[in-house]
Design an enzyme around this catalytic site. Structure first.
Site, short mmCIF file in Angstrom:
data_model
loop_
_atom_site.label_atom_id
_atom_site.label_comp_id
_atom_site.label_asym_id
_atom_site.label_seq_id
_atom_site.Cartn_x
_atom_site.Cartn_y
_atom_site.Cartn_z
N CYS A 1 55.93 23.23 78.96
CA CYS A 1 56.57 21.94 78.79
C CYS A 1 56.33 21.12 80.06
O CYS A 1 55.81 21.64 81.04
CB CYS A 1 58.06 22.10 78.53
SG CYS A 1 58.92 22.90 79.89
N CYS B 1 57.45 22.60 83.35
CA CYS B 1 56.60 23.61 83.98
C CYS B 1 55.63 22.92 84.92
O CYS B 1 55.37 23.40 86.02
CB CYS B 1 55.81 24.38 82.93
SG CYS B 1 56.81 25.37 81.83
N ASP C 1 33.60 40.27 58.15
CA ASP C 1 33.50 41.52 58.88
C ASP C 1 34.70 42.38 58.46
O ASP C 1 35.73 41.86 58.05
CB ASP C 1 33.55 41.21 60.38
CG ASP C 1 33.79 42.45 61.20
OD1 ASP C 1 32.99 43.37 61.07
OD2 ASP C 1 34.77 42.48 61.95
N ASP D 1 35.27 38.99 64.32
CA ASP D 1 36.06 38.98 65.55
C ASP D 1 35.36 39.73 66.68
O ASP D 1 35.72 39.56 67.83
CB ASP D 1 37.43 39.61 65.31
CG ASP D 1 37.34 41.11 65.11
OD1 ASP D 1 36.37 41.54 64.44
OD2 ASP D 1 38.19 41.83 65.61
N ASP E 1 29.76 40.89 65.82
CA ASP E 1 29.68 39.81 64.84
C ASP E 1 29.08 38.54 65.43
O ASP E 1 28.69 37.63 64.70
CB ASP E 1 31.08 39.46 64.32
CG ASP E 1 31.77 40.64 63.69
OD1 ASP E 1 31.08 41.42 63.02
OD2 ASP E 1 32.99 40.78 63.87
#
Lengths: 831, 68
Positions: free
Chosen positions: A110, A113, A518, A729, A733
């Site tokens: 936010c 921060c 995959d 992933d 791949d």
């Protein structure tokens, strides 16, 4: 385990729920404070010491926790040590004593921060300035090199609970940023001068309705010409260049259409200005301005997606822990040399290819090989960089670095695949290639008609009318038609957790007829789970009611024996017991038999859990049908663990990396939209078949290496003449993701997969895949409608130009109405 | 806009404003407009060059920070 009642508290710093027994307490000025760990307490104290408690009142956190790299259990070292080497990676700019570096800060949630980070930087001795960019989570820090150094600054930020890493902009990123700046300059200029032009044009419009002094009109026209010129020749330069380039390649693209419209309008107006006719400077400038606005919108959508991806990748620093005589050192991976010894801790990624020197562990190689079962690694075995270490500590001697590693080899294949796939022609280009010849023809027709008309003899009337056809035909809203729809589409995708890296990807995705998925980590969860329990007493039947208690007992004993195990299968069994609410019993004399199983004393009875060989060696006798059942389960792709009590066979537990909950649903949804779904995996046939049954995918391709996957995707593209999307992933791949027309990567996947994909799915489930396809279809429909409306008003005004009765006010009207229609239509996507 | 009396071609002034005067006024206004516009344009160029557009989120919060 005892069952003392616990209450849930919330950590005062990171908002993580914590039980009252695990919590850390501290006394603050405003009463007692509760923390989930010592790290949070330390952070709280640090913030309080600096007098920045206001942060806690101002912040607006919707999620809890602090970055992984900042958290550490009590008593251990304070997070990963920061050493000089880490800063060797950052590009530190020096100006005498003042040094400057870019940082990437993780954990910003936010505006407060950002405030906290800036305040802390400000109060660090030696720091000259620190500005944090809220949108990109990047900071630019300047400090006095004689008073402090980057390491000290980084550890200050780490002390307040944010993980800061030095960050070097990649060449590609720097180029994008430069492009964006250039575009902003051109757009800003176009907007400013178009505004002036509009004021002047309104004078001319009023003159049309009320009459105007010819001299005054002339001066207004001259002023219009002055402000229009920079718009066309500075702001419009990229289009003019693009048009020339297109024509040289004998291509009629959008740039040709835009340049044709804008340049003819401009030249026609200059001629009319001198000769005393009507001018169309506003049309010329507006075409350029709106197209630029469209490009700018598209570019910023692209940038925000690529920012998000960069952030995702920056969270996983490429570091290795090198073992020296003096100790361990965190170093950038690029600085590691051959023959260096690396320490890989449990759960860490193995940084480079090497040979295990010491230690044993199970390594999850699924990201590289597609094999879902973890591979046992002991001394002398080869490990691949990019794979994830299991629960043992490994000492690895590096054998390959830089361009020789498996990872780098795959990266090269990815690059080759990316260069090979030609971009498809975008719809606006396609439409232009038909539209430009059509208007040229109608202009020629108009010319011929007027040239042969006895009422208006001569060249001038014919030429003027023909040119006015060209002027009105160019649709101003054309530049907005695609980008506004794409912007709305990608925005709505981002809210659903789908990051699209560019507008053309949405255009391509709607045409996809085949989706290749995959298996490991994409269709499946990538983790071993208990799927079946069989008990000997009940003839190993898979019956729900009768055997419930026996199953319960089998799991309870196996899980109790395995509760301190670091074996992946053992942990999966313990996890299953916890999920089922089965209490674990006290286990004594636990002895792990590496590669075979575990032996323990539970309730005074010897429990054996492991492979059949182990149980047989210990003298366990198996009933005849148990072997058959086990084979059956293994044929279905499961891994079987046997359990025995006091030398008597008790039952077996079958585990497998099962399909995600929403996989079947997602596949069905894709099939309903007429898409072929194909599964591709590096894993063996048996496991692949089992998953195909669970997900409803009929076509299964198993045992494919990374390169073969890419070749297969390539083949599917050619044979069907259809576009192919790939969902994956893993590192294995990545080549296929790059080769596919649209590559989609799971955000949990490897860096290289995320990098080579066009779409990143932020949610773990698979439902995002059909969602992305549906959204792209909707977006494309809107683009088509937009193009229709962009052309409609202008085409409707062509007859006016043909008959020689066109007036600037008509052109301006068409421009305004079509732009409003296009924008309003696109906003329907935001729902 | 002032409605025009019939028979007047939007030019010659009844109230003492001559046609040339009006023309010069308009030209002067155009020049003035250019000056203001150019000033705004240069400010824009300066803003882009000094990276004022890089983060358009944070500065609006900055004024709410108290300088403790």
């Amino acid at each position: 385990m005892s069952t003392v009642r616990t209450t849930l508290l919330t950590c005062d710093h990171c908002l993580l729920p914590v039980t009252d027994r695990e919590a850390v307490y501290a006394d603050g000025p405003s009463g007692k404070k509760v923390f989930c760990c010592h790290a949070c307490l330390a952070i709280y104290e640090m913030i309080r010491e600096e007098g920045l408690q206001a942060f806690y009142e101002k912040r607006d956190w919707r999620s809890f926790g602090i970055p992984e790299s900042v958290r550490f259990p009590a008593g251990q070292e304070a997070g990963p040590p920061l050493i000089e080497c880490e800063t060797g990676r950052a590009s530190v700019a020096r100006d005498e004593d003042i040094q400057q570096a870019d940082l990437m800060i993780d954990g910003i949630r936010c505006a407060s921060c950002v405030w906290l980070n800036e305040k802390i930087l400000e109060r660090t001795a030696g720091v000259v300035s620190g500005r944090v960019n809220f949108a990109t989570h990047r900071a630019v820090v300047r400090w006095d090199g004689t008073k402090t150094n980057l390491v000290r600054i980084l550890s200050r930020l780490r002390a307040i609970g944010y993980a800061a890493t030095p960050y070097t902009q990649s060449g590609h990123e720097a180029m994008l940023q430069k492009q964006n700046k250039d575009l902003l300059l051109r757009l800003g200029t176009a907007l400013f001068f178009s505004m002036q032009l509009m004021l002047l044009s309104f004078g001319l419009y009023a003159g049309y309705f009320q009459g105007i002094d010819p001299q005054m009109k002339h001066w207004l026209q001259v002023a219009s010409c002055v402000v229009c010129t920079p718009v066309l020749f500075y702001s419009g330069r990229p289009f003019l260049k693009g048009a020339v380039q297109g024509l040289r390649n004998r291509l009629v693209n959008v740039d040709v259409l835009i340049s044709l419209g804008a340049v003819t309008a401009y030249l026609f107006s200059v001629y009319n200005m001198v000769m005393g006719g009507e001018v169309y400077f506003d049309t010329a400038a507006m075409i350029i301005t709106l197209v630029l606005l469209g490009r700018y919108l598209e570019n910023s959508a692209k940038r925000s997606a690529s920012d998000a991806v960069t952030r995702l990748l920056a969270l996983q620093p490429q570091e290795a822990r090198v073992v020296w005589a003096q100790g361990r050192l965190m170093t950038a991976v690029e600085l590691v040399k051959k023959e260096d010894v690396l320490e890989v801790r449990p759960g860490e990624k193995i940084p480079l290819d090497g040979v295990v020197l010491k230690g044993r562990s199970e390594v999850d190689e699924s990201l590289v090989t597609g094999e879902s079962r973890a591979v046992e690694k002991t001394t002398g075995m080869i490990v691949i960089g990019g794979t994830i270490n299991g629960l043992g500590m490994l000492l690895v001697r590096v054998t390959k670095t830089g361009q020789d590693t498996t990872l780098a080899q795959i990266a090269r294949i990815v690059e080759r695949a990316q260069n090979a796939s030609a971009p498809i022609q975008r719809i606006a280009d396609r439409v232009s290639s038909y539209f430009v010849p059509a208007i040229l023809l109608s202009a020629a027709g108009t010319f011929l008609y007027w040239f042969n008309n006895p009422a208006t003899p001569g060249l001038s009337a014919a030429l003027l009318n023909a040119v006015s056809v060209l002027v009105i035909a160019c649709p101003c809203a054309l530049g907005l038609a695609t980008p506004v729809a794409v912007l709305a589409g990608t925005g709505s995708a981002a809210r659903k957790g789908i990051l699209v890296k560019g507008g053309d990807i949405l255009e391509r995705l709607h045409k996809v007829r085949t989706i290749v998925m995959d298996k490991t980590g994409t269709l499946t969860t990538g983790k071993m789970q208990v799927t079946e329990i069989r008990n000997a007493e009940f003839g190993l039947r898979n019956d729900q009611h009768e055997t419930q208690n026996a199953k319960h007992e089998t799991v309870q004993l196996a899980a109790s024996a395995e509760q301190s195990s670091e074996h992946l299968l053992g942990r999966a069994i313990v996890q299953h017991a916890k999920e089922q609410g089965i209490p674990l019993l006290q286990a004594d004399e636990t002895r792990a038999l590496p590669g075979h199983g575990i032996k323990a004393l539970v309730q005074e009875k010897t429990i054996l859990v492991g492979k059949r060989a182990l149980l047989e060696r210990e003298g366990v006798r198996f009933p005849a049908d148990s072997i058959e059942t086990a084979f059956q389960l293994e044929r279905e792709g499961r891994t079987v663990v046997f359990v025995a009590r006091e030398g008597a066979f008790l039952g077996m537990i079958a585990l497998m990396d099962s399909a995600k909950d929403d996989a079947k649903n997602a596949v069905a949804r894709l099939k309903r939209t007429g898409i072929n779904v194909v599964m591709i995996t590096g894993d063996n046939e048996v496991t692949a078949q089992a998953i195909s049954k669970d997900t409803g995918i009929e076509r299964v391709l198993s045992g494919f290496s990374p390169t073969e996957k890419a070749i297969e995707v390539e083949r599917l593209r050619d044979s069907g003449k259809n576009l192919v999307a790939m969902v994956g992933d893993g590192i294995n791949d990545a080549p296929a993701l790059a080769a596919a027309d649209v590559g989609m990567a799971m955000s949990t996947g490897s860096d290289i997969a995320i990098d080579s994909a066009d779409v990143v799915l932020m949610k773990p489930g698979l439902s995002s895949v059909p969602e992305a396809v549906e959204l792209s279809k909707k977006t494309f429909l809107i683009i088509r409608q937009n193009l229709f409306w962009a052309f409609f008003y202008n085409v409707a005004a062509i007859p006016l130009a043909m008959t020689g009765t066109l007036h600037p006010i008509v052109a301006a009207g068409a421009m305004a109405v079509s732009s409003v229609t296009v924008v309003a239509n696109s906003l329907r996507l935001r729902k | 806009m002032r409605p025009l009396p019939a028979g007047e071609d939007g030019g010659a002034g009844e109230g003492g404003v001559s046609k040339t005067n009006m023309l010069w006024t308009v030209i002067a206004l155009i020049v003035l407009m250019f000056t203001v516009a150019l000033a705004a344009w240069f400010i824009f160029l300066w803003a882009v060059k000094t990276r004022q557009f890089d983060d358009i989120e944070r500065p609006k919060h900055r004024m709410l920070d108290d300088d403790s």
